[in-house]
Design an enzyme around this catalytic site. Structure first.
Site, mmCIF file in Angstrom:
data_model
loop_
_atom_site.group_PDB
_atom_site.id
_atom_site.type_symbol
_atom_site.label_atom_id
_atom_site.label_comp_id
_atom_site.label_asym_id
_atom_site.label_seq_id
_atom_site.Cartn_x
_atom_site.Cartn_y
_atom_site.Cartn_z
ATOM 1 C CG ASN A 191 -1.756 0.927 1.548
ATOM 2 O OD1 ASN A 191 -2.496 2.052 0.175
ATOM 3 N ND2 ASN A 191 -3.007 0.752 1.954
ATOM 4 N NE ARG B 74 -9.991 -2.360 13.812
ATOM 5 C CZ ARG B 74 -9.063 -1.416 12.554
ATOM 6 N NH1 ARG B 74 -7.966 -2.051 12.349
ATOM 7 N NH2 ARG B 74 -9.751 -0.527 12.422
ATOM 8 C CD1 TRP C 23 2.074 6.124 10.289
ATOM 9 C CD2 TRP C 23 0.577 4.665 10.116
ATOM 10 N NE1 TRP C 23 2.266 4.908 8.987
ATOM 11 C CE2 TRP C 23 1.636 4.679 8.586
ATOM 12 C CE3 TRP C 23 -0.254 3.710 10.129
ATOM 13 C CZ2 TRP C 23 1.512 3.450 7.757
ATOM 14 C CZ3 TRP C 23 -0.890 3.231 9.427
ATOM 15 C CH2 TRP C 23 -0.032 2.401 8.296
ATOM 16 C CD GLU D 227 -1.402 -3.357 10.651
ATOM 17 O OE1 GLU D 227 -2.676 -4.001 10.770
ATOM 18 O OE2 GLU D 227 -1.600 -2.533 9.796
ATOM 19 C CG ASP E 263 -4.077 -1.581 2.608
ATOM 20 O OD1 ASP E 263 -5.011 -1.890 3.687
ATOM 21 O OD2 ASP E 263 -2.604 -2.934 2.735
ATOM 22 C CG HIS F 138 -12.205 -3.130 10.993
ATOM 23 N ND1 HIS F 138 -11.510 -2.092 10.141
ATOM 24 C CD2 HIS F 138 -11.450 -4.254 11.414
ATOM 25 C CE1 HIS F 138 -10.093 -2.910 10.443
ATOM 26 N NE2 HIS F 138 -10.598 -3.818 10.642
ATOM 27 C CD GLU G 176 -4.309 -4.857 14.519
ATOM 28 O OE1 GLU G 176 -5.718 -5.286 14.483
ATOM 29 O OE2 GLU G 176 -4.287 -4.393 13.437
ATOM 30 C CE1 TYR H 249 -4.169 4.915 8.468
ATOM 31 C CE2 TYR H 249 -5.105 2.926 9.821
ATOM 32 C CZ TYR H 249 -4.395 3.413 9.128
ATOM 33 O OH TYR H 249 -4.535 2.978 8.213
ATOM 34 C CD GLU I 49 -7.670 -6.548 10.070
ATOM 35 O OE1 GLU I 49 -6.988 -6.073 9.554
ATOM 36 O OE2 GLU I 49 -8.184 -5.619 11.113
ATOM 37 C CG HIS J 108 -3.647 2.278 13.377
ATOM 38 N ND1 HIS J 108 -5.066 1.975 13.521
ATOM 39 C CD2 HIS J 108 -3.358 1.389 12.418
ATOM 40 C CE1 HIS J 108 -5.667 1.980 12.938
ATOM 41 N NE2 HIS J 108 -4.645 1.089 12.492
ATOM 42 N NE ARG K 201 -3.874 -8.478 13.772
ATOM 43 C CZ ARG K 201 -3.879 -7.850 12.335
ATOM 44 N NH1 ARG K 201 -3.350 -6.668 12.235
ATOM 45 N NH2 ARG K 201 -4.742 -7.329 11.858
ATOM 46 C CG ASP L 177 -4.948 -1.544 14.523
ATOM 47 O OD1 ASP L 177 -3.979 -1.286 15.102
ATOM 48 O OD2 ASP L 177 -5.508 -0.993 13.330
ATOM 49 C CG HIS M 21 -3.230 -6.523 8.229
ATOM 50 N ND1 HIS M 21 -2.196 -5.967 6.934
ATOM 51 C CD2 HIS M 21 -4.011 -5.812 8.526
ATOM 52 C CE1 HIS M 21 -2.436 -4.787 7.467
ATOM 53 N NE2 HIS M 21 -3.323 -5.106 7.848
#
Ligand code: EZ4
Ligand code: CO
Length: 411
Positions: free
Chosen positions: A43, A153, A411, A270, A324, A128, A244, A165, A347, A220, A291, A218, A320
């Site tokens: 991505n 999640r 992030w 991920e 993407d 999600h 996560e 995010y 996920e 991030h 993950r 998550d 993950h």
């Protein structure tokens, strides 16, 4: 050898398209006419991996026997000399998944049969629920639970921060939001504001959703180890399935700090490319779920090893599954997930946009929050190059975050 069995590789096609999201698709064609499909999407850096594949990987594959998946994996991993790295490992993954697809088609068996067969009837997923407010997030979670999901999640915008995010500002969907960023968007971050608001989300969630549903969150990678330890303690009463990416882990022993302080289960992986990125945290039992994505960690050949290694230390896989990743990745992970004895959860954010369905076909189905894997030979995925040509690549980036004083943050 008759021509119908000749799996000599004759063509390696690399197609970058944007059916809703940018995808790098690898199509490996053999003399027999059998071909396989793999995902090599990174991505925000799609053209780097596509060029790498076309210029440096494809020429090494022509004339090789597609049956020799292990040798080709070792040849690409060790032969490059430089090893590891996101671009290199995504390229290897794209090739590896396409080769497993070919082997399954040649054997007349779905890939999960080649891995050792089914360990379960279907692959449990978590969906999600992402909202502007706690109430909005929990409305979405209730709707998902009503559809049959048993794990969700939860992410909510941080009050006082303009954008966060993963939160769908303006209610655009993921595909729309994340596929149209010609330059990296900048988002503000405040650990204090986040830490002051996050507990309410999970307190309300347990009050409204009850104790049965599994909940994830998550971070991030925005916290330091000791902040993550405090967050884990704070969320203990709400019994998360896992927390996560609490901390970015270039230092794997950061997770020891979190582990020493909390019984909240931890998940990460991920952005990892190889087993080496998570070897210490797995063997020290500092995490509960690994993950890694098939596309980013070297394909089915590598993921099978990661799963087997993790199983020795009570760590389960939770691959993950963001938008993407292409259907070729979802399929590979569904086959891994239905086989892996230490599968945890997958996920899941849907099988992709309408445009993606024009380009990719697959035989996965979702029922009550579980992915059922079809019995087509190989991975059951196909890719329509003509349809893909109608959805050309659009440069798009992931966001960066900054503290309120302008400091670039992770992030
Ligand atoms: O940020 O897929 O768990 N899922 C995530 C994703 C990732 C993107 C990165 O490409 O964290 O939203
Ligand atoms: Co994540």
């Amino acid at each position: 050898m008759s021509k119908t069995q000749d799996l000599t590789i004759t063509d390696v096609r690399v197609i970058v398209s944007s059916p809703g999201r940018n995808f790098v698709t690898v199509k490996i064609v053999t003399e027999s006419g059998l071909y396989g499909i793999g995902d090599a999407t990174v991505n925000g850096r799609e053209q780097a991996v596509a060029t790498y594949l076309r210029e440096h990987v494809a020429p090494c594959l022509i004339g090789r026997n597609a049956h020799q998946i292990e040798d080709i994996w070792q040849y690409l991993y060790k032969g490059v000399y430089w090893r590891k790295g996101p671009i290199n490992m995504a390229a290897i993954a794209g090739v590896d998944v396409a080769l497993w697809d070919i082997k399954g088609k040649a054997a007349g068996l779905p890939v999960y049969e080649l891995l050792g067969g089914k360990s379960r009837k279907a692959v449990t997923t978590y969906a999600h629920a992402t909202g502007e407010t706690v109430a909005d997030t929990l409305d979405k979670a209730e709707a998902l639970i009503a559809q049959g999901f048993t794990a969700v999640r939860l992410q909510t915008a941080v009050p006082g921060l303009d954008a966060s995010y993963g939160v769908l500002r303006g209610q655009k969907d993921y595909f729309e939001q994340q596929s149209s960023r010609p330059l990296p968007p900048e988002e503000p971050w405040s650990t204090r504001k986040y830490m002051n608001s996050i507990e309410a989300l999970f307190r309300e969630a347990r009050a409204r959703l009850g104790d049965e549903v599994a909940l994830c969150h998550d971070v991030h990678s925005r916290l330091t180890p000791i902040e993550a330890a405090r967050l884990g303690k704070m969320l203990e009463p709400y019994d998360l399935l896992f927390l996560e990416d609490a901390v970015a882990a270039e230092n794997q022993d950061s997770y020891r700090v979190i582990r020493d302080h909390t019984t909240t289960a931890l998940a990460i992986g991920e952005i990892y490319n190889t087993i080496w990125d998570c070897k210490e945290m797995i063997q020290n039992q500092w995490i509960d779920y690994i993950r890694c994505a098939t596309t980013h960690a070297g394909g089915i050949t590598a993921m099978r090893r990661i799963a087997d290694f993790a199983a020795l230390f009570h760590v389960r896989i939770a691959p993950h599954g963001a938008p993407d990743l292409s259907p070729a990745c979802y399929a590979a992970q569904a086959h891994l997930g239905i086989w892996a004895p230490n599968f945890g959860i997958q996920e899941f954010v849907g099988f992709g946009s309408e445009a993606s369905a024009e380009v990719f076909s697959h035989d996965l189905t979702l029922e009550n929050g579980m992915i059922h894997v079809g019995d087509s030979p190989g991975l059951g995925v196909d890719f329509d190059e003509e349809a893909a040509a109608r959805h050309p690549y659009k440069r798009s980036y992931l966001p960066v975050s900054r503290l309120e004083d302008g400091t670039l943050w992770s992030w």
